[in-house]
Scaffold this active site. Structure first.
Site, PDB file in Angstrom:
ATOM      1  N   GLU A 116      -9.794  -1.599   5.240  1.00 58.45           N
ATOM      2  CA  GLU A 116     -10.259  -1.770   6.383  1.00 58.45           C
ATOM      3  C   GLU A 116     -11.384  -2.536   6.733  1.00 58.45           C
ATOM      4  O   GLU A 116     -12.230  -3.013   5.695  1.00 58.45           O
ATOM      5  CB  GLU A 116     -11.108  -0.107   6.741  1.00 58.45           C
ATOM      6  CG  GLU A 116      -9.573   0.892   6.558  1.00 58.45           C
ATOM      7  CD  GLU A 116      -8.906   1.101   7.657  1.00 58.45           C
ATOM      8  OE1 GLU A 116      -9.059   0.271   8.843  1.00 58.45           O
ATOM      9  OE2 GLU A 116      -8.180   2.191   7.898  1.00 58.45           O
ATOM     10  N   HIS A 140      -7.344  -4.788  10.134  1.00 57.53           N
ATOM     11  CA  HIS A 140      -6.944  -4.310   8.708  1.00 57.53           C
ATOM     12  C   HIS A 140      -5.674  -5.037   8.435  1.00 57.53           C
ATOM     13  O   HIS A 140      -4.709  -5.149   9.011  1.00 57.53           O
ATOM     14  CB  HIS A 140      -7.085  -3.008   8.360  1.00 57.53           C
ATOM     15  CG  HIS A 140      -5.923  -2.018   9.047  1.00 57.53           C
ATOM     16  ND1 HIS A 140      -6.170  -0.741   9.614  1.00 57.53           N
ATOM     17  CD2 HIS A 140      -4.571  -2.095   8.581  1.00 57.53           C
ATOM     18  CE1 HIS A 140      -5.030  -0.509  10.203  1.00 57.53           C
ATOM     19  NE2 HIS A 140      -4.034  -1.131   9.299  1.00 57.53           N
ATOM     20  N   ASP A 167       0.802  -1.205  -0.008  1.00 62.35           N
ATOM     21  CA  ASP A 167      -0.032   0.221  -0.086  1.00 62.35           C
ATOM     22  C   ASP A 167       0.606   1.473  -0.014  1.00 62.35           C
ATOM     23  O   ASP A 167       2.247   1.160   0.199  1.00 62.35           O
ATOM     24  CB  ASP A 167      -1.038   0.022   1.161  1.00 62.35           C
ATOM     25  CG  ASP A 167      -0.443  -0.307   2.479  1.00 62.35           C
ATOM     26  OD1 ASP A 167       0.870  -0.621   2.625  1.00 62.35           O
ATOM     27  OD2 ASP A 167      -1.061  -0.726   3.376  1.00 62.35           O
TER      28      ASP A 167
HETATM   29  C1  GLP Z   1      -0.596   0.294   8.649  1.00 64.74           C
HETATM   30  C2  GLP Z   1      -0.148  -0.242   7.276  1.00 64.74           C
HETATM   31  C3  GLP Z   1      -0.275  -1.993   7.496  1.00 64.74           C
HETATM   32  C4  GLP Z   1       0.257  -2.412   8.799  1.00 64.74           C
HETATM   33  C5  GLP Z   1      -0.427  -1.603  10.049  1.00 64.74           C
HETATM   34  C6  GLP Z   1      -0.092  -2.112  11.249  1.00 64.74           C
HETATM   35  O1  GLP Z   1      -1.891   0.915   8.727  1.00 64.74           O
HETATM   36  N1  GLP Z   1      -0.842  -0.041   6.130  1.00 64.74           N
HETATM   37  O2  GLP Z   1       0.145  -2.482   6.371  1.00 64.74           O
HETATM   38  O3  GLP Z   1       0.004  -3.643   9.045  1.00 64.74           O
HETATM   39  O4  GLP Z   1      -0.479  -0.300   9.838  1.00 64.74           O
HETATM   40  O5  GLP Z   1       1.066  -1.239  11.618  1.00 64.74           O
HETATM   41  P1  GLP Z   1       1.817  -1.282  13.019  1.00 64.74           P
HETATM   42  O6  GLP Z   1       2.744  -2.216  12.643  1.00 64.74           O
HETATM   43  O7  GLP Z   1       2.660   0.099  12.986  1.00 64.74           O
HETATM   44  O8  GLP Z   1       1.120  -1.769  14.031  1.00 64.74           O
END
Ligand code: GLP
Length: 241
Positions: A143, A138, A67
């Site tokens: 979402e 997500h 993404d």
């Molecule tokens: C973001 C990314 C996701 C990721 C998620 C969790 O929203 N787009 O790909 O998995 O955050 O993030 P974190 O690892 O910082 O908790």
């Protein structure tokens, strides 16, 4: 599904990096699906260390990121392109032409999503997809409520995702409100999925995603339907499983 229990964040990172390295060693021209966020930082750090020691070679690997925020230039510090350069790509020998990330600066969503889907098709599938999990379940930026059949699309980020990601920005108002993300269908087409989770704040969602109902309300729950998922979590994240 395999569940690998790790002690803490650094143990989780090493274990997940081991799985990813095995993939690259066994199939040097692997298509690696990569992700961003706090979770994979330690995995990338470990891969860089092993690369520098001469244990890993990314010269034939192809990467596709999940993404990207809409409206952020590739060199904006919070863009996922910049995150990937700083955490991995600038430090290993992956070829620039083999790196693929959605183009957040393309205003024509239909065009950009079609381009990314065509690319995924051309690559004939992802060999291993690394995933984190958002606190609301997500994956990528899919979402809650996203249909399981979705391919690459433009999403409006939820308030909880904006809040969770605001620490990367100076001000919450600077967090982009939209992103391009690979869809759930695109993620599910990966041959192998490696999901990492760390910390107490992920415990509830990990439990719901992997032991609860399979529902678009918890996007990661779709992974229960995939036949090759490895979950590497630390003690805190797996504490409710
Ligand atoms: C973001 C990314 C996701 C990721 C998620 C969790 O929203 N787009 O790909 O998995 O955050 O993030 P974190 O690892 O910082 O908790």
């Amino acid at each position: 599904m395999r569940i690998i229990r790790a002690k803490d964040y650094s143990d989780m990172s090493r274990k997940a990096a081991n799985v990813l390295s095995a993939q690259v060693i066994l199939k040097p021209n692997s298509v690696l699906g990569l992700s961003t966020g706090s979770s994979p930082v330690g995995v990338y750090r470990q891969l860089v260390e092993w690369y520098k020691k001469g244990d890993l070679d990314f010269s034939s690997a192809i990467t596709v990121n999940l993404d990207e925020y809409c409206g952020l230039a590739p060199d904006a510090p919070q863009s996922y392109r910049c995150f990937m350069n700083g955490n991995l790509f600038d430090h290993v020998n992956v070829r620039r032409e083999n790196i693929h990330i959605p183009n957040g600066m393309e205003a024509d969503a239909e065009k950009e999503c079609a381009r990314y889907e065509a690319l995924l098709e051309r690559l004939s599938g992802i060999d291993m997809q690394l995933l984190g999990i958002g606190r609301n379940g997500h994956i990528g930026f899919n979402e809650p409520g996203t249909a399981f059949e979705t391919s690459t699309h433009r999403v409006a980020l939820t308030e909880s995702t904006i809040a969770a990601n605001k620490h990367f920005f100076e001000d919450e108002n600077d967090v982009p409100r939209h992103a391009y993300t690979m869809g759930i269908r695109s993620i599910m087409q990966a041959a192998r999925i490696l999901l990492i989770a760390s910390g107490k704040e992920k415990a509830q969602i990990v439990k719901e995603a992997f032991t609860g109902a399979v529902t678009p309300l918890v996007p990661a729950s779709v992974l229960q339907l995939h036949n090759n998922v490895t979950l590497v979590g630390d003690e805190d994240a797996l504490s409710l499983l």
